[in-house]
Design an enzyme around this catalytic site. Structure first.
Site, short mmCIF file in Angstrom:
data_model
loop_
_atom_site.label_atom_id
_atom_site.label_comp_id
_atom_site.label_asym_id
_atom_site.label_seq_id
_atom_site.Cartn_x
_atom_site.Cartn_y
_atom_site.Cartn_z
N THR A 248 -8.44 6.70 -2.13
CA THR A 248 -9.80 6.19 -2.31
C THR A 248 -10.81 7.32 -2.07
O THR A 248 -11.94 7.25 -2.54
CB THR A 248 -10.11 5.03 -1.34
OG1 THR A 248 -9.63 5.39 -0.04
CG2 THR A 248 -9.41 3.76 -1.79
N LYS B 182 -14.57 8.36 -3.76
CA LYS B 182 -15.77 8.69 -2.98
C LYS B 182 -16.33 10.04 -3.40
O LYS B 182 -17.54 10.22 -3.56
CB LYS B 182 -15.45 8.70 -1.48
CG LYS B 182 -15.10 7.32 -0.93
CD LYS B 182 -14.35 7.38 0.40
CE LYS B 182 -13.68 6.02 0.65
NZ LYS B 182 -12.70 6.05 1.75
N HIS C 66 0.79 -1.24 0.00
CA HIS C 66 0.00 0.00 0.00
C HIS C 66 0.82 1.28 0.00
O HIS C 66 0.25 2.36 0.12
CB HIS C 66 -0.92 0.05 1.21
CG HIS C 66 -2.01 -0.97 1.21
ND1 HIS C 66 -3.23 -0.75 0.62
CD2 HIS C 66 -2.04 -2.21 1.72
CE1 HIS C 66 -3.99 -1.82 0.79
NE2 HIS C 66 -3.28 -2.73 1.45
N LYS D 84 -8.12 14.24 4.19
CA LYS D 84 -7.28 13.04 4.24
C LYS D 84 -6.25 13.25 5.33
O LYS D 84 -6.19 14.34 5.92
CB LYS D 84 -6.59 12.80 2.89
CG LYS D 84 -5.85 14.04 2.33
CD LYS D 84 -5.33 13.79 0.92
CE LYS D 84 -6.37 13.95 -0.15
NZ LYS D 84 -6.59 12.74 -0.94
N ARG D 85 -5.44 12.21 5.64
CA ARG D 85 -4.36 12.40 6.59
C ARG D 85 -3.51 13.60 6.17
O ARG D 85 -3.34 13.87 4.98
CB ARG D 85 -3.47 11.15 6.66
CG ARG D 85 -4.11 9.97 7.36
CD ARG D 85 -4.44 10.27 8.80
NE ARG D 85 -3.26 10.43 9.60
CZ ARG D 85 -2.87 9.57 10.55
NH1 ARG D 85 -3.59 8.50 10.81
NH2 ARG D 85 -1.78 9.79 11.25
N LYS E 131 0.90 14.66 0.56
CA LYS E 131 -0.49 14.92 0.14
C LYS E 131 -0.71 16.41 -0.15
O LYS E 131 -1.75 16.80 -0.67
CB LYS E 131 -1.47 14.42 1.19
CG LYS E 131 -1.42 12.88 1.35
CD LYS E 131 -2.38 12.41 2.42
CE LYS E 131 -2.26 10.92 2.74
NZ LYS E 131 -2.95 10.05 1.77
C1 26V Z 1 2.77 4.90 6.30
C2 26V Z 1 3.81 5.64 6.82
C3 26V Z 1 4.62 5.07 7.89
C4 26V Z 1 5.88 5.79 8.21
C5 26V Z 1 5.93 7.24 7.90
C6 26V Z 1 5.16 7.74 6.75
C7 26V Z 1 4.05 6.92 6.30
C8 26V Z 1 3.21 7.39 5.33
C9 26V Z 1 2.19 6.64 4.84
C10 26V Z 1 1.97 5.40 5.32
C11 26V Z 1 0.83 4.69 4.71
C12 26V Z 1 0.56 3.36 5.22
C13 26V Z 1 -0.21 2.54 4.29
C14 26V Z 1 -1.44 3.21 3.76
O1 26V Z 1 -2.35 3.58 4.47
N1 26V Z 1 -1.49 3.33 2.46
C15 26V Z 1 -2.64 3.86 1.77
O2 26V Z 1 -3.41 2.75 1.33
C16 26V Z 1 -4.58 3.13 0.65
C17 26V Z 1 -5.34 1.88 0.33
O3 26V Z 1 -4.65 1.11 -0.57
C18 26V Z 1 -4.21 3.93 -0.58
O4 26V Z 1 -5.40 4.34 -1.21
C19 26V Z 1 -3.36 5.14 -0.22
O5 26V Z 1 -2.92 5.80 -1.38
C20 26V Z 1 -2.17 4.69 0.60
O6 26V Z 1 -1.44 5.80 1.10
#
Ligand code: 26V
Length: 824
Positions: free
Chosen positions: A668, A672, A368, A560-561, A566
């Protein structure tokens, strides 16, 4: 909150059904809650209603379980550390077609269903996109008829509650269980023992064989809580099984008797801490022992559970790969690959090679994110201490894996070190993505672009070595929640105009909307439904922020986050530029705009929190400037989550999907918002690329650098200087922020932030600024031609059917899991 009626297509419920349900609710109120009508408060009514609805879920649930058992159906297990479910009352009522019956039953008691529904806390057991995707997929698996179980952790506290104090984010614990959870079934009899630490001993067994026996130093228990997941029209009811941690021994009685009362509870606290709180995944994962304990705890409990179910039903562990597909939602459950080997080899005496073939046939893994800081790896020393047997197994998997690599690429030490499961750079670490890759039959990305990038970057070498395993599965969203429940007004209009099968087969039925884009009467009705949604959101904004916004303004939404990639910052800079333009020409006929932001920053991500503060500082200046009046308002809605999204999305006109190209795996929210009629301003990133293909390039507004251009600029080390020099408005905006114009109480609050943009600009905020502003002013013009705007908006709704999670799940079922689905 959402003050709209939650019923799209009102077919009148039958009197006898209403009567029965009313009696059931009153019975719950009396005999489960222990209250009478006169003393019942709204929360009591909510619980009584939820329990009455839950009773009606159970028959279908038992039938689904029996069918899977009797017909020996192949099952899907979805392992995810996050399930961002939100509320369940409307999900369950709608799935069973009970909404109007419940509404009528309650109204006969003088109770308003929509008011009650607001009392349900969100189950916020996830951080963002990954967790919400898991929830959408659980719903779709039930709706398309796949026997599926979700496995995760029953966190006592989900994602923190965000409170904004003077523009700064503060985090408070979230308390979703404090008033009980009417949807779950506690299963005290479903318990698995989970070990940590200790030693491994080789014990001779028959012949010349040895068996490795792990003696954990610490044992805790995982106990199950089940929540039924109701599919559309109750087609199937699946199970979300969440594990709660408890000590194997509740109390050290000897310690207690010696008078050390707190010491006697140490084990309990240590055990229970595992399911105490959701980790904020945007946080640096380095050295978080508790996180690794969570991952092993839930992976082990889930695998023990499904193996026990399989062996109980079929008697033969060797048929497991025929009957089971396990999906790893990112690498968080990847330790399951080693755990499965331990179960097969150590506990079931299966020879290594056969066990490895079985494992590889069972697991599939979804990636992801490509962000390097988000790719999980665990220090070898930590693994050795916490999971000594698993570390041995990982070494052996790696040794055999590297033997194959040596055979394929003799003498290539560089490849060897890149594909090794162990990273040998500074401290030695286990690469969880690599472990998941080698242990899986299929690996997928979540959008076409993201999957291509997976093949080119993180998994380039593994893909060359083990070709054909990587496939794409572009994300989807459940239309039941994100259209029917969130937007009953639009849904009602769709049912009236294109027919009721829009509820059952929206992917196909929505296409019939296409010609109506040319129908002025329909456009008027469409705009009216949206106007009512915007009025409702304006009311919410007034109630929460004491700020009035004009429902006829363009609602420009960025939710979003909060993360640098982003690029909320890019949007804020454009907001300031627009503000200066309005001030420079106050008499011009500006089309009013409301910039709406919402999102949480990870607690330790200081720059993201500073961006939230900047949004508030800018909002204060803009919203109080009398020359601007209603033509620009800036709003930051606190505590973003599933329920707040359900209120904002139906009221959005413009959807901001403006990540730095190459960095958003899919997104996503983009889907939406388009489904509800927003137009999208976007970079060519993640699923935006496919969104453009579906809605047509005239109906989406693409700007900015492409992935290749971003990569080239970074490679060449191009700084932001030239971009700033070429854009007087960017120079002005940066200068203003830097000089403290928006932070008179602390003039250098944003000095570093701006300086990073000037000198580094890793996220291409300056590089994309002009092209973003130009697209924004084009959209400003388009908003002034409502007929053209609504035409495009309707075409968006008509053409996004493909982004349904039912489509995505059918693809997983066909290509990855090899399970049958119900005909469409
Ligand atoms: C994790 C981390 C961890 C360390 C520091 C920075 C950081 C930034 C982002 C993440 C994302 C973790 C995984 C996640 O939530 N990915 C999201 O998954 C969605 C479903 O597939 C996708 O639509 C998003 O684009 C993706 O960011």
């Amino acid at each position: 909150m959402n003050d709209q009626p939650h019923s799209a297509n009102v077919t009148l419920p039958r009197d006898e059904d209403v009567g029965r349900l009313r009696a059931a609710i009153l019975e719950k109120l009396a005999y489960t809650i222990g209250k009478r009508r006169v003393t019942a408060n709204d929360h009591d009514w909510f619980v009584a209603t939820a329990l009455a609805v839950r009773d009606r879920v159970v028959d279908g649930w038992m039938a689904s379980i029996e069918q899977a058992y009797r017909q020996e159906e192949r099952r899907v297990y979805y392992l995810s550390l996050e399930f961002l479910v939100g509320r369940l009352l409307f999900d369950n009522m709608q799935g069973l077609g009970l909404t109007e019956t419940v509404r009528a039953a309650l109204s006969g008691l003088g109770v308003d269903l929509d008011r009650l529904a607001q009392l349900e806390p969100d189950a916020a057991l996830g951080n963002g996109g990954l967790g919400r995707l898991a929830a959408c997929y659980m719903e779709s698996m039930a709706s398309v008829g796949i026997p599926a179980h979700g496995y995760g952790i029953r966190y006592e506290h989900g994602l923190f509650r965000q409170v904004i104090v003077n523009g700064w984010q503060h985090e408070y614990p979230e308390e979703w269980l404090s008033a009980g959870n009417p949807w779950e079934f506690h299963r005290p009899e479903v318990v698995h023992e989970i070990g940590f630490g200790g030693t491994v001993h080789a014990v001779p067994v028959a012949g010349h064989m040895v068996r490795q026996v792990w003696h954990p130093a610490e044992k805790i228990e995982a106990v199950a809580y089940d929540t039924p997941v109701v599919g559309w029209r109750g087609r199937r009811v699946n199970t979300l099984r969440l594990w709660s941690a408890r000590p194997a021994d509740p109390l050290r009685l000897d310690t207690f008797n010696l008078g050390d009362h707190a010491g006697a509870l140490v084990d309990q606290i240590r055990a229970e801490s595992i399911s105490k709180v959701l980790y904020p995944s945007d946080e640096s994962l380095a050295g978080q022992e508790l996180r690794l304990r969570q991952e092993y705890f839930f992976a082990s409990a889930s695998l023990q559970d499904l193996v026990r179910r399989h062996v109980g039903a079929s008697g033969d562990i060797r048929t497991l790969p025929d009957k089971v597909a396990i999906q790893l939602n990112d690498t968080h459950p990847a330790i399951g690959v080693a755990e499965m080997m331990r179960i097969l080899v150590d506990l079931h005496d299966i020879p290594w090679d056969e066990a490895w073939r079985m494992t590889q046939a069972i697991f599939c893994y979804t990636n992801h994110t490509l962000l390097p800081e988000a790719l999980e790896s665990w220090p070898v020393v930590l693994m050795e201490r916490l999971l000594p047997r698993h570390m041995q197994i990982i070494y052996l998997i790696n040794a055999l894996h590297l033997d194959r690599v040596r055979a394929a690429a003799p003498g290539d030490e560089a490849v060897l070190s890149r594909v090794s499961l162990i990273e040998e750079n500074h401290d030695r670490r286990v690469r969880m993505g690599h472990l998941a890759f080698v242990g899986s039959r299929r690996i997928n990305g979540v959008s076409a672009l993201h999957t291509d990038l997976l093949k080119e970057t993180v998994f380039h070498d593994l893909n060359t070595l083990l070709p054909g395993r990587i496939v794409n599965k572009t994300n989807g969203i459940t239309f039941r929640r994100w259209l029917q429940q969130a937007n009953p007004r639009l849904t009602g209009l769709l049912v009236d105009t294109i027919g009721p099968d829009v509820l059952d087969r929206p992917e196909i039925a929505l296409e019939r909307l296409e010609p109506l884009a040319e129908d002025a009467g329909f456009r008027r009705d469409f705009a009216a439904a949206r106007r009512a949604n915007k009025q409702a959101l304006a009311t919410l904004i007034r109630e929460r922020l004491e700020l009035r916004v004009d429902p006829d303004a363009m609602f420009d939404v960025h939710i979003k986050r909060i993360h640098e990639y982003k690029r909320q910052l890019l949007n804020i800079l454009e907001t300031i530029a627009l503000y200066y333009s309005i001030r420079a020409q106050p008499t011009r006929d500006w089309a009013p705009r409301v910039k709406i932001f919402a999102g949480k920053a990870a607690a330790s991500y200081h720059r993201a929190k500073l961006i939230i503060k900047l949004a508030h500082d800018v909002a204060r200046v803009v919203n109080t400037d009398p020359t601007v009046r209603d033509r620009l308002k800036v709003v930051f809605l606190p505590n973003y989550g599933v329920s707040l999204a359900e209120s904002i999305i139906p009221a959005a006109d413009l959807s901001e999907q403006i990540s730095t190209a190459g960095m958003e795996a899919s997104g996503t929210g983009n889907m939406k918002l388009a489904l509800n009629g927003s137009l999208t301003i976007a970079t060519l990133d993640g699923a935006n690329v496919e969104l453009r293909e579906h809605v047509g390039e005239d109906n989406i507004f693409i700007f900015g650098l492409t992935t290749e251009e971003v990569e080239a600029r970074r490679r060449q080390g191009i700084s932001a200087e030239a971009a700033i020099a070429a854009s007087p408005r960017l120079a002005e905006v940066l200068g203003a922020i830097e000089s403290g114009l928006f932070s008179p109480d602390e003039r250098d609050r944003y000095r570093d932030l701006v300086s990073t943009l000037r000198h580094h600009d890793h996220f291409m905020v300056c590089a994309d600024f002009e092209s973003y502003c130009q697209m924004q002013s084009y959209l400003h013009g388009l908003w002034r031609e409502p007929e053209a705007w609504w035409r495009k908006s309707i075409l968006n709704v008509a053409r996004v059917g493909w982004f349904s999670s039912d489509r995505a799940i059918r693809e997983y079922a066909d290509d990855i899991w090899r399970v049958p689905v119900l005909p469409q």
